[in-house]
Design an enzyme around this catalytic site. Sequence first.
Site, PDB file in Angstrom:
ATOM      1  N   THR A 122      27.314 131.981  48.383  1.00 13.54           N
ATOM      2  CA  THR A 122      27.630 133.404  48.826  1.00 13.54           C
ATOM      3  C   THR A 122      27.118 133.614  50.136  1.00 13.54           C
ATOM      4  OG1 THR A 122      27.834 134.214  46.647  1.00 13.54           O
ATOM      5  CG2 THR A 122      27.350 135.760  48.134  1.00 13.54           C
ATOM      6  N   CYS A 142      29.668 126.037  39.920  1.00 12.24           N
ATOM      7  CA  CYS A 142      29.728 127.628  40.318  1.00 12.24           C
ATOM      8  C   CYS A 142      29.765 128.718  39.263  1.00 12.24           C
ATOM      9  CB  CYS A 142      30.802 127.865  41.307  1.00 12.24           C
ATOM     10  SG  CYS A 142      32.414 126.927  40.910  1.00 12.24           S
ATOM     11  N   GLU A 185      35.555 130.695  47.683  1.00 11.61           N
ATOM     12  CA  GLU A 185      35.059 130.521  46.140  1.00 11.61           C
ATOM     13  C   GLU A 185      33.527 130.178  46.440  1.00 11.61           C
ATOM     14  OE1 GLU A 185      34.063 129.538  43.036  1.00 11.61           O
ATOM     15  OE2 GLU A 185      35.194 127.368  43.424  1.00 11.61           O
ATOM     16  N   GLU A 211      21.878 132.704  41.484  1.00  8.56           N
ATOM     17  CA  GLU A 211      22.335 131.499  41.101  1.00  8.56           C
ATOM     18  C   GLU A 211      21.421 130.411  41.451  1.00  8.56           C
ATOM     19  OE1 GLU A 211      25.676 129.522  43.564  1.00  8.56           O
ATOM     20  OE2 GLU A 211      26.483 129.544  41.863  1.00  8.56           O
ATOM     21  N   LYS A 261      36.213 119.627  56.140  1.00  4.18           N
ATOM     22  CA  LYS A 261      34.453 119.144  56.464  1.00  4.18           C
ATOM     23  C   LYS A 261      33.966 119.092  55.090  1.00  4.18           C
ATOM     24  CE  LYS A 261      30.808 121.201  56.879  1.00  4.18           C
ATOM     25  NZ  LYS A 261      29.723 120.145  56.153  1.00  4.18           N
TER      26      LYS A 261
HETATM   27  P1  NAI Z   1      26.304 125.722  51.330  1.00  2.00           P
HETATM   28  O1  NAI Z   1      27.041 127.075  51.328  1.00  2.00           O
HETATM   29  O2  NAI Z   1      25.491 126.145  52.698  1.00  2.00           O
HETATM   30  O3  NAI Z   1      27.229 124.502  51.631  1.00  2.00           O
HETATM   31  C1  NAI Z   1      28.530 124.365  51.396  1.00  2.00           C
HETATM   32  C2  NAI Z   1      29.436 123.808  52.466  1.00  2.00           C
HETATM   33  O4  NAI Z   1      29.197 124.858  53.581  1.00  2.00           O
HETATM   34  C3  NAI Z   1      28.996 122.590  53.159  1.00  2.00           C
HETATM   35  O5  NAI Z   1      29.875 122.055  53.654  1.00  2.00           O
HETATM   36  C4  NAI Z   1      28.192 122.851  54.254  1.00  2.00           C
HETATM   37  O6  NAI Z   1      27.786 122.040  55.261  1.00  2.00           O
HETATM   38  C5  NAI Z   1      29.038 124.282  54.862  1.00  2.00           C
HETATM   39  N1  NAI Z   1      28.183 125.028  55.627  1.00  2.00           N
HETATM   40  C6  NAI Z   1      26.799 125.513  55.678  1.00  2.00           C
HETATM   41  N2  NAI Z   1      26.448 126.351  56.840  1.00  2.00           N
HETATM   42  C7  NAI Z   1      27.621 126.524  57.009  1.00  2.00           C
HETATM   43  C8  NAI Z   1      27.731 127.463  58.325  1.00  2.00           C
HETATM   44  N3  NAI Z   1      27.074 128.068  59.119  1.00  2.00           N
HETATM   45  N4  NAI Z   1      29.343 127.613  58.812  1.00  2.00           N
HETATM   46  C9  NAI Z   1      30.316 126.847  57.941  1.00  2.00           C
HETATM   47  N5  NAI Z   1      29.965 125.908  57.250  1.00  2.00           N
HETATM   48  C10 NAI Z   1      28.688 125.894  56.632  1.00  2.00           C
HETATM   49  O7  NAI Z   1      25.720 125.481  50.248  1.00  2.00           O
HETATM   50  P2  NAI Z   1      24.165 124.315  50.103  1.00  2.00           P
HETATM   51  O8  NAI Z   1      23.075 124.805  50.943  1.00  2.00           O
HETATM   52  O9  NAI Z   1      24.736 123.084  49.785  1.00  2.00           O
HETATM   53  O10 NAI Z   1      23.720 124.964  48.438  1.00  2.00           O
HETATM   54  C11 NAI Z   1      22.660 126.021  48.321  1.00  2.00           C
HETATM   55  C12 NAI Z   1      23.334 126.668  47.243  1.00  2.00           C
HETATM   56  O11 NAI Z   1      24.526 127.528  47.309  1.00  2.00           O
HETATM   57  C13 NAI Z   1      23.358 126.115  45.764  1.00  2.00           C
HETATM   58  O12 NAI Z   1      22.034 125.985  45.215  1.00  2.00           O
HETATM   59  C14 NAI Z   1      24.271 127.092  45.206  1.00  2.00           C
HETATM   60  O13 NAI Z   1      23.458 128.139  44.479  1.00  2.00           O
HETATM   61  C15 NAI Z   1      25.308 127.440  46.118  1.00  2.00           C
HETATM   62  N6  NAI Z   1      26.512 126.726  46.007  1.00  2.00           N
HETATM   63  C16 NAI Z   1      27.585 127.204  45.314  1.00  2.00           C
HETATM   64  C17 NAI Z   1      28.618 126.218  45.384  1.00  2.00           C
HETATM   65  C18 NAI Z   1      29.871 126.509  44.727  1.00  2.00           C
HETATM   66  O14 NAI Z   1      30.745 125.956  43.998  1.00  2.00           O
HETATM   67  N7  NAI Z   1      30.316 127.957  44.571  1.00  2.00           N
HETATM   68  C19 NAI Z   1      28.644 124.909  45.957  1.00  2.00           C
HETATM   69  C20 NAI Z   1      27.743 124.594  46.598  1.00  2.00           C
HETATM   70  C21 NAI Z   1      26.480 125.433  46.673  1.00  2.00           C
END
Ligand code: NAI
Length: 507
Positions: free
Chosen positions: A260, A314, A280, A411, A205
């Site tokens: 996180t 990240c 990650e 972050e 996904k």
């Molecule tokens: P997110 O963690 O919500 O999204 C990442 C992935 O998880 C997306 O594919 C999203 O559709 C999916 N997701 C969201 N809710 C889910 C759930 N309940 N169950 C399963 N999958 C789910 O991150 P978002 O909202 O895009 O970004 C928010 C913050 O997260 C960013 O500002 C950043 O600080 C952090 N982040 C960190 C990343 C990294 O590489 N470690 C990558 C993206 C975001």
Amino acid sequence: MSDTKAVAMENDISVISEAARGFLRAEHRMLINGARVASVTGKTFPVIDPTSGHEVARVPSGDGDDVNAAVAAAREAFDGGPWPRLKPSGRERIILKLADLLERDAEEFAEIESVNSGRTLANTRAFDVDLSVDYLRYMAGWTTKIHGETFSPSVPYLPGADFFSFTLREPVGVVGAITPWNVPLGQAIWKVAPVLATGCTMVLKPAEQTPLTALRFSDLLDEAGVPPGVVNIVSGFGETVGATLVEHPGVDKIAFTGSTEIGQLIASIAAPALKRYTLELGGKSAMVVLADADPETCIPGTAMGIFGNHGQNCCAGSRLYVHRDLFDTIVPGVVDFARNIKLGAALEPTTEMGPLVSRGQQERVLGYIESGVNDGAELLTGGHAVQSTGAYVEPTVLGNVRRDMKVVQEEIFGPVLVVTPFDDLDDVVEQANATKYGLGASIWTRDVQQVHRLIPRLKAGTVWVNTHNVLDLAVPFGGVKHSGVGRELGAEAIRHHTELKTATIAL
Ligand code: NAI
Ligand code: MG
């Protein structure tokens, strides 16, 4: 920002190849059991170009039923299909073919990614496309090198009996992979390559902001000879597609990259089911500049440590600690570097930094900057949106920060650096470790003894010395504390996609 005025801030889509434009215009389909399908509900959602806010495509909005069909296909492909039963060299050949096909279409993939994610073509070419080609080839090499160990057990309580034991590394099964938007294709291939190498199957996904290159990648799987059902790709939102995938009993392991917050949610759902997971997650990586560091290396190195990929990284070096003797050399240098970064549309050849991925991310980042200023931080440069319809944020440096501020602890995932002077090494180690995260850290010094003393003291999955953010496909990557569980890349990725089976034979 006077020097950015001549640069276009909105992408001119007419400059990309006809192939990429044709793809954007096409009706997009998910990939389930080798078939290109609409969502069961028929619903779609828009994909936005963050330089302009314009819709550039619509993709299927998957739902629980689509995930169920995709997991059923992956389950069947794993439990009875040819992929896990193929000879390792057979899998190797197909993965190598997949790499060749991605290399063939590299320019088109980079163009689509730049339009969708707002990052320059140089950036998407290097980190989404070329690195993915390399990772597929690297993982193709692993297919023929996955093996267990042999043992000559003593079994002291059965004197006179002889045994022989060995271990096998078997594929973990159906993997549910959930990826973020910061390096969309790169993140997807970090999930796909070890799945293919180990003989697993998967449902991927991609992030809802950036689903296009994953959907385009679907075309290559069939052409390379990956059997139907081995890789299934369902576009949609986290709360629907992502959550169904995490909860699905047909999924053996979740491979997640993202926040996180969602990582913790996934762990809380996967743990009672005893589902495997690798996470990650976020970071707040410290860059520690000692008094003897070389400013010429340090200034561009730490600046790119935070501003690379617009800070949407990240392991971005988002906290800079500089010894007081060098503070007034390094910090003005980094501020100057930030001021000179050319903001512009992703497809403009002179652009050095595009917009953030979305309006939402822009608001989030500006909100953090505002909270820092309200808490008493000093804006050394940047701090504002750039007047445009795009999601631009100026490269920003905040001084006069305290360790309890949100901008120091949380972050931000944008081009925002906080800078702090230090006098004492023990104190800076303590500060560097004083967030909930533990993804990366870097030390900047010419003193080899200090390097060896400091590496063990920094609580981080990766410590860099005189560089930051350098990743290699053979070198494991991941975090401690709230930055994650498990490691990606290298042999660790193979380990996390296999289960160890022990066999003991009476002789
Ligand atoms: P997110 O963690 O919500 O999204 C990442 C992935 O998880 C997306 O594919 C999203 O559709 C999916 N997701 C969201 N809710 C889910 C759930 N309940 N169950 C399963 N999958 C789910 O991150 P978002 O909202 O895009 O970004 C928010 C913050 O997260 C960013 O500002 C950043 O600080 C952090 N982040 C960190 C990343 C990294 O590489 N470690 C990558 C993206 C975001
Ligand atoms: Mg989210």
